[in-house]
Design a protein around this motif. Structure first.
Motif, PDB file in Angstrom:
ATOM      1  N   UNK A 119       4.076  -3.972   7.450  1.00 24.25           N
ATOM      2  CA  UNK A 119       5.152  -3.211   6.837  1.00 24.25           C
ATOM      3  C   UNK A 119       5.324  -3.668   5.407  1.00 24.25           C
ATOM      4  N   UNK A 120       5.302  -2.713   4.485  1.00 22.32           N
ATOM      5  CA  UNK A 120       5.431  -3.032   3.066  1.00 22.32           C
ATOM      6  C   UNK A 120       6.805  -2.632   2.552  1.00 22.32           C
ATOM      7  N   UNK A 121       7.253  -3.327   1.528  1.00 12.18           N
ATOM      8  CA  UNK A 121       8.495  -2.905   0.906  1.00 12.18           C
ATOM      9  C   UNK A 121       9.251  -4.021   0.240  1.00 12.18           C
ATOM     10  N   UNK A 122      10.358  -3.622  -0.357  1.00 11.25           N
ATOM     11  CA  UNK A 122      11.269  -4.530  -1.032  1.00 11.25           C
ATOM     12  C   UNK A 122      12.635  -4.330  -0.387  1.00 11.25           C
ATOM     13  N   UNK A 123      13.137  -5.362   0.266  1.00 13.61           N
ATOM     14  CA  UNK A 123      14.390  -5.272   1.003  1.00 13.61           C
ATOM     15  C   UNK A 123      15.587  -4.975   0.111  1.00 13.61           C
ATOM     16  N   UNK A 124      15.454  -5.162  -1.184  1.00 14.20           N
ATOM     17  CA  UNK A 124      16.569  -4.960  -2.112  1.00 14.20           C
ATOM     18  C   UNK A 124      16.454  -3.685  -2.923  1.00 14.20           C
ATOM     19  N   UNK A 125      15.622  -2.743  -2.490  1.00 18.11           N
ATOM     20  CA  UNK A 125      15.416  -1.510  -3.262  1.00 18.11           C
ATOM     21  C   UNK A 125      15.611  -0.254  -2.413  1.00 18.11           C
ATOM     22  N   UNK A 126      16.700  -0.179  -1.688  1.00 14.88           N
ATOM     23  CA  UNK A 126      17.027   1.026  -0.940  1.00 14.88           C
ATOM     24  C   UNK A 126      15.956   1.403   0.067  1.00 14.88           C
ATOM     25  N   UNK A 186       4.794  -8.619   7.422  1.00 15.80           N
ATOM     26  CA  UNK A 186       5.516  -7.960   6.340  1.00 15.80           C
ATOM     27  C   UNK A 186       4.886  -8.371   5.022  1.00 15.80           C
ATOM     28  N   UNK A 187       4.921  -7.453   4.069  1.00 11.28           N
ATOM     29  CA  UNK A 187       4.386  -7.740   2.731  1.00 11.28           C
ATOM     30  C   UNK A 187       5.338  -7.182   1.690  1.00 11.28           C
ATOM     31  N   UNK A 188       5.524  -7.954   0.639  1.00 13.32           N
ATOM     32  CA  UNK A 188       6.357  -7.512  -0.470  1.00 13.32           C
ATOM     33  C   UNK A 188       5.535  -6.697  -1.446  1.00 13.32           C
ATOM     34  N   UNK A 189       5.701  -6.958  -2.712  1.00 11.55           N
ATOM     35  CA  UNK A 189       5.075  -6.151  -3.743  1.00 11.55           C
ATOM     36  C   UNK A 189       3.612  -6.424  -4.025  1.00 11.55           C
ATOM     37  N   UNK A 190       3.004  -7.408  -3.375  1.00  9.11           N
ATOM     38  CA  UNK A 190       1.607  -7.738  -3.653  1.00  9.11           C
ATOM     39  C   UNK A 190       0.666  -6.907  -2.795  1.00  9.11           C
ATOM     40  N   UNK A 191       0.522  -5.632  -3.148  1.00  6.63           N
ATOM     41  CA  UNK A 191      -0.345  -4.776  -2.346  1.00  6.63           C
ATOM     42  C   UNK A 191      -1.816  -5.143  -2.501  1.00  6.63           C
ATOM     43  N   UNK A 192      -2.190  -5.733  -3.605  1.00 11.89           N
ATOM     44  CA  UNK A 192      -3.580  -6.162  -3.778  1.00 11.89           C
ATOM     45  C   UNK A 192      -3.934  -7.237  -2.747  1.00 11.89           C
ATOM     46  N   UNK A 193      -2.958  -8.060  -2.368  1.00  8.77           N
ATOM     47  CA  UNK A 193      -3.170  -9.089  -1.358  1.00  8.77           C
ATOM     48  C   UNK A 193      -3.435  -8.534   0.033  1.00  8.77           C
ATOM     49  N   UNK A 194      -3.203  -7.231   0.219  1.00  8.34           N
ATOM     50  CA  UNK A 194      -3.467  -6.629   1.527  1.00  8.34           C
ATOM     51  C   UNK A 194      -4.931  -6.731   1.918  1.00  8.34           C
ATOM     52  N   UNK A 195      -5.813  -6.637   0.941  1.00  7.90           N
ATOM     53  CA  UNK A 195      -7.247  -6.688   1.245  1.00  7.90           C
ATOM     54  C   UNK A 195      -7.602  -7.976   1.972  1.00  7.90           C
TER      55      UNK A 195
END
Length: 156
Positions: free
Chosen positions: A9-16, A40-49
């Motif tokens: 699950x991706x996202x930022x808990x403080x951005x609606x 869970x993953x925050x804003x580092x989508x490149x780290x998904x790889x």
């Protein structure tokens, strides 16, 4: 025989509504599905790889940019081609989900099977909670993902 699956699950808990991927991941973790790892993953989508390396089945859950119907759920299959740009996946991330998937495709690092569930957001205001439409969609998306995981793992 079952095969392990990874849900991120991706996202930022403080951005609606950007937090919807995190909310869905937490719901899925609470289901305790055998053979399913939830992260869970925050804003580092490149780290998904790196995170999905070695996983055969991956489900990504994220917010999609506002496109007129907050709470609408989209299921995307990267094996069918590039992700649609009009969904603005990862709009609050420095490097978006669509770009990460395309980089993985170019490098030959896409998992064998991947599904992306994108929930259209109503807004990404700092400090806001999930909008009512997106909060309701989180329950529906969770049910869809559980069904897909059960079917996919059984097919192994």
């Amino acid at each position: 025989m079952t095969r392990a699956a990874l849900v991120i699950g991706l996202g930022n808990a403080d951005r609606g509504d950007d937090a919807v991927g995190l909310h869905i991941a937490r719901r899925l973790a609470a289901c305790g599905l055998p053979g399913v790892t939830v992260a869970e993953a925050g804003g580092d989508t490149l780290g998904l790889l790196e995170r999905w390396t070695g996983a055969a089945d991956v489900v990504l859950v994220d917010a999609a940019g506002p496109a007129g119907q907050p709470g609408r759920i989209h299921r995307l299959d990267p094996s069918l081609g590039p992700l649609p740009r009009d969904l603005a996946l990862g709009s609050t991330h420095a490097f978006g989900l669509a770009e990460a998937v395309e980089l993985a495709r170019t490098l030959g690092l896409l998992p064998r099977r991947m599904a992306i569930y994108a929930v259209e957001a109503g807004g990404f205001d700092p400090g806001a909670a999930l909008s009512p439409a997106v909060a309701a969609a989180a329950a529906d998306a969770t049910a869809l993902i559980v069904a897909e995981l059960r079917e996919g793992l059984a097919d192994a």
